[in-house]
Design a protein around this motif. Structure first.
Motif, PDB file in Angstrom:
ATOM      1  N   ILE A 184       0.838  -1.207   0.000  1.00 60.23           N
ATOM      2  CA  ILE A 184       0.000   0.000   0.000  1.00 60.23           C
ATOM      3  C   ILE A 184       0.869   1.252   0.000  1.00 60.23           C
ATOM      4  O   ILE A 184       0.594   2.206  -0.744  1.00 60.23           O
ATOM      5  CB  ILE A 184      -0.956  -0.018   1.211  1.00 60.23           C
ATOM      6  CG1 ILE A 184      -2.009  -1.119   1.014  1.00 60.23           C
ATOM      7  CG2 ILE A 184      -1.616   1.345   1.410  1.00 60.23           C
ATOM      8  CD1 ILE A 184      -2.886  -1.356   2.222  1.00 60.23           C
ATOM      9  N   ALA A 185       1.931   1.255   0.811  1.00 58.04           N
ATOM     10  CA  ALA A 185       2.825   2.410   0.866  1.00 58.04           C
ATOM     11  C   ALA A 185       3.512   2.635  -0.480  1.00 58.04           C
ATOM     12  O   ALA A 185       3.642   3.774  -0.949  1.00 58.04           O
ATOM     13  CB  ALA A 185       3.863   2.225   1.972  1.00 58.04           C
ATOM     14  N   GLU A 186       3.934   1.541  -1.128  1.00 57.01           N
ATOM     15  CA  GLU A 186       4.593   1.661  -2.433  1.00 57.01           C
ATOM     16  C   GLU A 186       3.647   2.231  -3.486  1.00 57.01           C
ATOM     17  O   GLU A 186       4.069   2.938  -4.406  1.00 57.01           O
ATOM     18  CB  GLU A 186       5.110   0.297  -2.883  1.00 57.01           C
ATOM     19  CG  GLU A 186       6.314  -0.199  -2.096  1.00 57.01           C
ATOM     20  CD  GLU A 186       6.725  -1.606  -2.503  1.00 57.01           C
ATOM     21  OE1 GLU A 186       6.127  -2.140  -3.466  1.00 57.01           O
ATOM     22  OE2 GLU A 186       7.643  -2.158  -1.871  1.00 57.01           O
ATOM     23  N   SER A 199      -1.586   5.211   5.720  1.00 57.42           N
ATOM     24  CA  SER A 199      -2.367   4.642   6.807  1.00 57.42           C
ATOM     25  C   SER A 199      -2.446   5.645   7.951  1.00 57.42           C
ATOM     26  O   SER A 199      -1.413   6.168   8.393  1.00 57.42           O
ATOM     27  CB  SER A 199      -1.730   3.337   7.303  1.00 57.42           C
ATOM     28  OG  SER A 199      -2.520   2.741   8.319  1.00 57.42           O
ATOM     29  N   ARG A 200      -3.648   5.905   8.415  1.00 62.19           N
ATOM     30  CA  ARG A 200      -3.862   6.921   9.448  1.00 62.19           C
ATOM     31  C   ARG A 200      -4.815   6.404  10.514  1.00 62.19           C
ATOM     32  O   ARG A 200      -5.536   5.419  10.303  1.00 62.19           O
ATOM     33  CB  ARG A 200      -4.454   8.187   8.830  1.00 62.19           C
ATOM     34  CG  ARG A 200      -3.625   8.806   7.722  1.00 62.19           C
ATOM     35  CD  ARG A 200      -4.377   9.948   7.077  1.00 62.19           C
ATOM     36  NE  ARG A 200      -3.620  10.663   6.058  1.00 62.19           N
ATOM     37  CZ  ARG A 200      -4.105  11.663   5.338  1.00 62.19           C
ATOM     38  NH1 ARG A 200      -5.359  12.072   5.521  1.00 62.19           N
ATOM     39  NH2 ARG A 200      -3.354  12.257   4.428  1.00 62.19           N
ATOM     40  N   LEU A 204      -7.295   4.345   5.380  1.00 66.26           N
ATOM     41  CA  LEU A 204      -6.316   4.579   4.330  1.00 66.26           C
ATOM     42  C   LEU A 204      -6.751   5.783   3.509  1.00 66.26           C
ATOM     43  O   LEU A 204      -7.937   5.963   3.233  1.00 66.26           O
ATOM     44  CB  LEU A 204      -6.193   3.363   3.408  1.00 66.26           C
ATOM     45  CG  LEU A 204      -5.690   2.066   4.044  1.00 66.26           C
ATOM     46  CD1 LEU A 204      -5.789   0.927   3.044  1.00 66.26           C
ATOM     47  CD2 LEU A 204      -4.251   2.221   4.530  1.00 66.26           C
ATOM     48  N   TYR A 205      -5.758   6.592   3.139  1.00 66.95           N
ATOM     49  CA  TYR A 205      -6.036   7.711   2.233  1.00 66.95           C
ATOM     50  C   TYR A 205      -5.100   7.608   1.036  1.00 66.95           C
ATOM     51  O   TYR A 205      -3.924   7.264   1.179  1.00 66.95           O
ATOM     52  CB  TYR A 205      -5.802   9.056   2.921  1.00 66.95           C
ATOM     53  CG  TYR A 205      -5.759  10.205   1.935  1.00 66.95           C
ATOM     54  CD1 TYR A 205      -6.925  10.714   1.373  1.00 66.95           C
ATOM     55  CD2 TYR A 205      -4.533  10.737   1.516  1.00 66.95           C
ATOM     56  CE1 TYR A 205      -6.877  11.736   0.430  1.00 66.95           C
ATOM     57  CE2 TYR A 205      -4.484  11.756   0.579  1.00 66.95           C
ATOM     58  CZ  TYR A 205      -5.661  12.249   0.039  1.00 66.95           C
ATOM     59  OH  TYR A 205      -5.612  13.238  -0.898  1.00 66.95           O
ATOM     60  N   GLY A 206      -5.628   7.877  -0.144  1.00 66.02           N
ATOM     61  CA  GLY A 206      -4.815   7.903  -1.347  1.00 66.02           C
ATOM     62  C   GLY A 206      -5.229   9.041  -2.244  1.00 66.02           C
ATOM     63  O   GLY A 206      -6.418   9.262  -2.467  1.00 66.02           O
ATOM     64  N   ALA A 207      -4.248   9.794  -2.748  1.00 64.03           N
ATOM     65  CA  ALA A 207      -4.521  10.889  -3.678  1.00 64.03           C
ATOM     66  C   ALA A 207      -4.652  10.338  -5.093  1.00 64.03           C
ATOM     67  O   ALA A 207      -4.203   9.225  -5.389  1.00 64.03           O
ATOM     68  CB  ALA A 207      -3.391  11.915  -3.616  1.00 64.03           C
ATOM     69  N   VAL A 263     -10.768   7.309   0.413  1.00 64.61           N
ATOM     70  CA  VAL A 263     -10.750   7.220   1.870  1.00 64.61           C
ATOM     71  C   VAL A 263     -11.377   5.881   2.234  1.00 64.61           C
ATOM     72  O   VAL A 263     -12.522   5.604   1.844  1.00 64.61           O
ATOM     73  CB  VAL A 263     -11.540   8.375   2.516  1.00 64.61           C
ATOM     74  CG1 VAL A 263     -11.530   8.235   4.039  1.00 64.61           C
ATOM     75  CG2 VAL A 263     -10.979   9.724   2.092  1.00 64.61           C
ATOM     76  N   ILE A 264     -10.628   5.035   2.982  1.00 61.00           N
ATOM     77  CA  ILE A 264     -11.109   3.678   3.277  1.00 61.00           C
ATOM     78  C   ILE A 264     -10.982   3.410   4.773  1.00 61.00           C
ATOM     79  O   ILE A 264      -9.896   3.072   5.259  1.00 61.00           O
ATOM     80  CB  ILE A 264     -10.312   2.613   2.511  1.00 61.00           C
ATOM     81  CG1 ILE A 264     -10.011   3.056   1.081  1.00 61.00           C
ATOM     82  CG2 ILE A 264     -11.064   1.285   2.512  1.00 61.00           C
ATOM     83  CD1 ILE A 264      -9.052   2.140   0.350  1.00 61.00           C
ATOM     84  N   PRO A 265     -12.047   3.540   5.540  1.00 62.61           N
ATOM     85  CA  PRO A 265     -11.956   3.274   6.981  1.00 62.61           C
ATOM     86  C   PRO A 265     -12.185   1.804   7.327  1.00 62.61           C
ATOM     87  O   PRO A 265     -12.821   1.058   6.571  1.00 62.61           O
ATOM     88  CB  PRO A 265     -13.103   4.125   7.545  1.00 62.61           C
ATOM     89  CG  PRO A 265     -14.120   4.136   6.442  1.00 62.61           C
ATOM     90  CD  PRO A 265     -13.344   4.099   5.148  1.00 62.61           C
ATOM     91  N   ASP A 266     -11.647   1.389   8.459  1.00 70.88           N
ATOM     92  CA  ASP A 266     -12.041   0.114   9.060  1.00 70.88           C
ATOM     93  C   ASP A 266     -13.375   0.318   9.762  1.00 70.88           C
ATOM     94  O   ASP A 266     -13.534   1.263  10.559  1.00 70.88           O
ATOM     95  CB  ASP A 266     -11.000  -0.351  10.079  1.00 70.88           C
ATOM     96  CG  ASP A 266      -9.802  -1.020   9.436  1.00 70.88           C
ATOM     97  OD1 ASP A 266     -10.002  -1.797   8.486  1.00 70.88           O
ATOM     98  OD2 ASP A 266      -8.674  -0.754   9.882  1.00 70.88           O
ATOM     99  N   LEU A 267     -14.331  -0.541   9.489  1.00 69.52           N
ATOM    100  CA  LEU A 267     -15.614  -0.453  10.171  1.00 69.52           C
ATOM    101  C   LEU A 267     -15.486  -0.975  11.601  1.00 69.52           C
ATOM    102  O   LEU A 267     -14.503  -1.619  11.966  1.00 69.52           O
ATOM    103  CB  LEU A 267     -16.673  -1.243   9.402  1.00 69.52           C
ATOM    104  CG  LEU A 267     -16.898  -0.802   7.949  1.00 69.52           C
ATOM    105  CD1 LEU A 267     -18.050  -1.588   7.334  1.00 69.52           C
ATOM    106  CD2 LEU A 267     -17.145   0.697   7.847  1.00 69.52           C
ATOM    107  N   LYS A 268     -16.479  -0.689  12.415  1.00 77.75           N
ATOM    108  CA  LYS A 268     -16.434  -1.075  13.827  1.00 77.75           C
ATOM    109  C   LYS A 268     -16.217  -2.586  13.987  1.00 77.75           C
ATOM    110  O   LYS A 268     -16.835  -3.389  13.284  1.00 77.75           O
ATOM    111  CB  LYS A 268     -17.731  -0.667  14.524  1.00 77.75           C
ATOM    112  CG  LYS A 268     -17.862   0.830  14.760  1.00 77.75           C
ATOM    113  CD  LYS A 268     -19.105   1.140  15.584  1.00 77.75           C
ATOM    114  CE  LYS A 268     -19.173   2.622  15.951  1.00 77.75           C
ATOM    115  NZ  LYS A 268     -20.340   2.933  16.805  1.00 77.75           N
TER     116      LYS A 268
END
Length: 322
Positions: free
Chosen positions: A43-45, A50-51, A65-68, A136-141
């Protein structure tokens, strides 16, 4: 007679125990699906960040996760190999800027399904980034990097997702804002759209059917031994008990009930061989706002994999929303 009565009481006790087991599993932190150990590096590459996002008023934190958008590449290839018990299928898609001219597209908030995580959506996110979206991709509860120990079952995830969207700086969530949801994440997307007035469109991939039916079908697919031991009746009873404990109305997890009032352009992609989110279950939702498209012969867990047919449906629909 006494012997028959004992066997009858034993059967009832076992069935009640099985239903309790199902309820317990549903109400506790979800066991993650297997993802490669080097996924964070991948993902970093690829340019993902990751936030962590904390919500004191909502009682916890989650990771996202955020990606431009990808603007410095003239082409992008997407490939995925699915290895099954009896066959191997390769999904491939190659795109270049002649096919996908650069354009300002906005933000795509992506919501994984039950048992998934933010990482399971990132390869699809890479496609969205190439066609111009911030993602923008969050982890759900109860999943991945969420601090919550209990799943939100889509309904309780909506507050967290909309709070996260509002917390982002404008440069990272430019309008228009779209939502993509897979399986249970599709229901979460609809509940977010019901809360907000700035959602421009939704893409629902293999949205799950009524929750009780969906859990039963997933159990048969992924826990074959358990489904042989635990009866269908016990599975369904455990699901109903879990929703009662969470005080969630089953109708709030039925797309036929929650989607029609939402007047937002929506694309549903569903498969004809997917018992969890079958195409024929959603076909009747076709309307002025809702477009339902068939993806033939696609397993439920592969409905987020991009190939030429998926791209044709998705990109064509997105172009119409501009």
């Amino acid at each position: 007679m006494y012997r028959k009565l004992c066997f009858g009481l034993l059967a009832v006790t076992l069935l009640q125990g099985c239903a309790t087991y199902v309820e317990h599993k549903l109400l506790n932190r979800v066991e993650p699906l297997g993802i490669p150990a080097n996924m964070p590096e991948i993902i970093a590459e690829l340019g993902g960040e990751s936030r962590q996002f904390c919500m004191p008023h909502l009682g916890g934190c989650t990771e996202y996760l955020y990606g431009a958008p990808i603007k410095d590449e003239t082409g992008r290839s997407f490939s995925f190999t699915a290895v099954g018990d009896d066959k191997t299928i390769e999904y491939k898609l190659a795109l270049d800027r002649k096919q996908i001219p650069e354009a300002r597209r906005g933000t795509m908030v992506m919501l994984h399904g039950y048992g998934g995580s933010k990482e399971t959506m990132f390869f699809l996110a890479d496609y969205y980034r190439f066609i111009g979206f911030h993602v923008v991709i969050p982890d759900l509860k109860g999943h991945g990097g969420s601090s919550h120990d209990t799943p939100g079952f889509a309904v309780e995830d909506a507050d967290m997702i909309t709070t996260l969207i509002d917390s982002l700086p404008a440069r990272e969530r430019p309008h228009p804002i779209y939502l993509t949801g897979f399986s249970m994440g599709a229901l979460a997307a609809v509940h977010v759209a019901r809360q907000r007035n700035d959602i421009s469109g939704m893409v629902l991939l293999a949205p799950m059917r009524q929750f009780e039916d969906a859990v039963y079908e997933v159990t048969k697919m992924t826990y074959k031994n358990t489904s042989k031991i635990v009866s269908e009746k016990s599975i369904r009873e455990g699901v109903r008990n879990a929703l009662v404990t969470k005080e969630i109305d089953p109708s709030s997890l039925d797309l036929h009930q929650v989607l029609p009032p939402v007047k937002v352009p929506t694309l549903i992609l569903a498969s004809d061989v997917d018992p969890v989110g079958p195409y024929d279950y959603f076909e009747a939702l076709n309307s002025r706002y809702v477009t339902v498209k068939l993806i033939q012969d696609r397993h439920h867990f592969l409905m987020g994999i991009m190939d030429p047919k998926m791209h044709e449906h998705l990109y064509t629909w997105l172009q119409k929303q501009r």
